[in-house]
Design a protein around this motif. Structure first.
Motif, PDB file in Angstrom:
ATOM      1  N   LEU A   8      -6.474  -3.262   0.372  1.00 46.86           N
ATOM      2  CA  LEU A   8      -5.484  -3.408   1.861  1.00 46.86           C
ATOM      3  C   LEU A   8      -6.797  -3.961   2.813  1.00 46.86           C
ATOM      4  O   LEU A   8      -6.508  -4.994   3.604  1.00 46.86           O
ATOM      5  N   ASP A  11      -4.488  -0.375  -3.506  1.00 46.97           N
ATOM      6  CA  ASP A  11      -5.322   0.698  -3.197  1.00 46.97           C
ATOM      7  C   ASP A  11      -5.561   0.255  -1.445  1.00 46.97           C
ATOM      8  O   ASP A  11      -5.640  -0.619  -1.305  1.00 46.97           O
ATOM      9  N   ASP A  12      -6.145   1.574  -0.863  1.00 45.76           N
ATOM     10  CA  ASP A  12      -6.359   1.040   0.478  1.00 45.76           C
ATOM     11  C   ASP A  12      -7.686   0.275   0.721  1.00 45.76           C
ATOM     12  O   ASP A  12      -7.894  -0.263   1.610  1.00 45.76           O
ATOM     13  N   ARG A  37       0.834  -1.139   0.114  1.00 48.78           N
ATOM     14  CA  ARG A  37       0.069   0.044   0.028  1.00 48.78           C
ATOM     15  C   ARG A  37       0.850   1.187   0.071  1.00 48.78           C
ATOM     16  O   ARG A  37       0.583   2.228  -0.778  1.00 48.78           O
ATOM     17  N   GLN A  63       2.232   2.102  -3.283  1.00 50.04           N
ATOM     18  CA  GLN A  63       1.227   2.395  -4.222  1.00 50.04           C
ATOM     19  C   GLN A  63       0.934   1.308  -4.974  1.00 50.04           C
ATOM     20  O   GLN A  63       0.321   1.589  -6.300  1.00 50.04           O
TER      21      GLN A  63
END
Length: 526
Positions: free
Chosen positions: A505, A501-502, A495, A498
């Motif tokens: 995650l 994405d969150d 994460r 990059q």
């Protein structure tokens, strides 16, 4: 802004007092009371009031419902006579004793004296659940059941006392009898009806979130229905919770149950802790607003009334068992008797709490004639003081438990082991039939059989630390937890770089969390 300030203050106090309880042998309830009293010196918080309807209509249904869901109905049935007597006759006896002392020694009129007695008569379910949870199962169950039901008896006495004092009600045998029948009968019926409706609704809900919303509404619906017919809302919530504790395992999905336990455990902890803090704060406010007598005289009154409340409970617990033994000499009852030394624990655990304060604060300001309600400020001050002093008994409870020499209670561990063995054996025996029904591949069947057989061996080892099976399982768990930590660190790194994405995650993290929680939980053989 005062509401926001109180939210922050309460939250910080809960965290600090909880941390203090982990480092020192101080019950969180005691430290929260002290912090609440100290907060009363803050000028911005001096005008904070605890509306009684918030306790009776918001805090109480939620707390009582969760206590009812998590208590043992089997133990309540086994100790039904004790529970009924302590939640009815003992409440009346305590209210009468306090009223007599308040009238003859403190100079109160009979009406206000009975109001004070009714407010102080019931033990508090929240306080008992928090402060006495480490006691043997039978003792805890009896104490919790008593505190769950006795609120209904106290509310009936309280309603009669307030009504007679204000001038809205006549005191007679038939009116009082009807109030008792309506309170208990209506409460039981209301709780049973809401349980039936809630159970049927939950059977038809597949979404865990919607099901938990239905669970959340249930205690308030039970309380509301009972209140509409002037019955005991407390008893309705308790009956609904006890009935639901028997049907919920059949109608609740695993996902909904996991969500429910997490939410209710957190919510009831916050609510009960906030109540202790607010009781301390309200006690400070009550003393500052006292006008009918001096602070020194009020302190003496508090000590006298506390002695009566505690003394009545001790007298009851050291007289009624012997009277019952004279009447009931059945062998089954003789086997369940406990010694005089062990009864010290139940006598010490007669804590008062938020319900008593809510009843004191709910006393009307005026009579029907327009005159002020006699000794209202003194009733509130004495109630706050008695709550504090009875809760301070928790400081001595560990010593009392040691002195009582309670037998080691291994029944819960034994029954849990029995349940684990029985359920695992049932699954093992059903592998063949179930696999044929599902058309499972033989390799899948062998894998499942190996996993269940491993679990059976662990249960057979019964936690023996030197058993090879247990050692192997401990090493496996330690290795998997360490590898999960590595997976988690890699996930966060992806994460941060990059690469994911969150949202991704959180999705993967949820899977890792579930696996870690499963591995970290206490082994069934422990």
């Amino acid at each position: 802004m005062l509401g926001l300030e109180m939210v922050v203050v309460v939250g910080v106090a809960l965290v600090l007092c909880g941390a203090l309880a982990q480092r020192f042998p101080v019950a969180p309830a005691i430290s929260l009371l002290a912090v609440g009293a100290l907060l009363g010196f803050v000028p911005a918080l001096r005008d904070v009031q605890l509306p009684p309807e918030v306790v009776l209509l918001l805090f109480l249904p939620a707390l009582l419902y969760w206590e009812s869901l998590t208590t043992s109905l089997r133990e309540i049935r086994s100790n039904l006579r004790v529970v009924v007597l302590t939640s009815t006759v003992l409440v009346v006896a305590t209210a009468a004793a306090v009223a007599a002392v308040a009238h003859h020694l403190l100079g109160m009129g009979w009406g206000p004296a009975w109001v004070l007695g009714a407010a102080l008569a019931p033990t508090d379910a929240t306080a008992v659940g928090v402060l006495a949870r480490a006691l043997p199962r039978r003792t805890v169950t009896v104490l919790r059941a008593e505190s769950l039901v006795n609120d209904g008896t106290a509310l009936v006495i309280y309603g009669i006392a307030v009504g007679v004092t204000v001038g809205q009600q006549d005191l007679g045998f038939w009116p009082v009898s009807w109030l008792l029948v309506l309170s208990y009968g209506g409460g039981v019926l209301a709780g049973g009806l809401v349980w039936l409706l809630s159970s049927q609704a939950r059977r038809r809900i597949d979404d865990p979130t919607l099901e938990n919303i239905a669970v959340l509404v249930t205690p308030f619906a039970a309380f509301l229905l009972a209140d509409l017919v002037h019955a005991s809302g407390v008893l309705a919530v308790v009956v609904c919770g006890l009935l639901m504790s028997q049907t919920a395992p059949r109608i609740t999905s695993a996902a909904a149950r996991q969500q429910m336990v997490g939410f209710w455990s957190l919510a009831t902890t916050v609510l009960s802790s906030a109540l202790f803090l607010l009781v301390g704060l309200q006690g400070h406010v009550a003393v500052r607003n006292l006008t009918s007598t001096t602070s020194v005289r009020a302190l003496v009154d508090i000590v006298v009334v506390t002695a009566v409340v505690i003394g009545t409970r001790w007298f009851w617990l050291y007289t009624t068992p012997y009277l019952i033994r004279l009447v009931d000499r059945r062998q089954a009852q003789a086997a369940r008797r406990i010694g005089a030394r062990q009864r010290m624990v139940s006598a010490t655990a007669g804590f008062r709490g938020a319900v008593s304060l809510a009843l004191a604060l709910a006393v009307p300001n005026q009579l029907d004639s327009g005159a002020p309600f006699p000794d209202r400020d003194l009733i509130i001050v004495i109630t706050c003081g008695v709550i504090v002093l009875t809760l301070l008994q928790a400081v001595f409870l560990p010593g009392v438990v040691r002195s009582a020499r309670l037998p080691v209670d291994t029944s819960v561990d034994e029954e849990r082991h029995l349940a684990e063995v029985a359920t695992t054996d049932a699954a093992y025996e059903a592998i063949g039939v179930t696999a044929r029904h599902l058309g499972s591949d033989e390799r899948v069947v062998d894998r499942v059989r190996h996993e269940i057989d491993k679990r059976r061996k662990l249960l057979a080892a019964d936690g023996a630390g030197d058993d090879p099976v247990v050692l192997h399982d401990d090493q496996y768990t330690a290795l998997r937890l360490a590898l999960l930590g590595r997976e988690r660190a890699t996930l966060v790194q992806l994460r941060d770089e990059q690469q994911i994405d969150d949202i991704v995650l959180r999705q993967v993290q949820a899977r890792l969390d579930q696996e870690e929680v499963r591995l970290s939980r206490t082994s069934p053989v422990d």
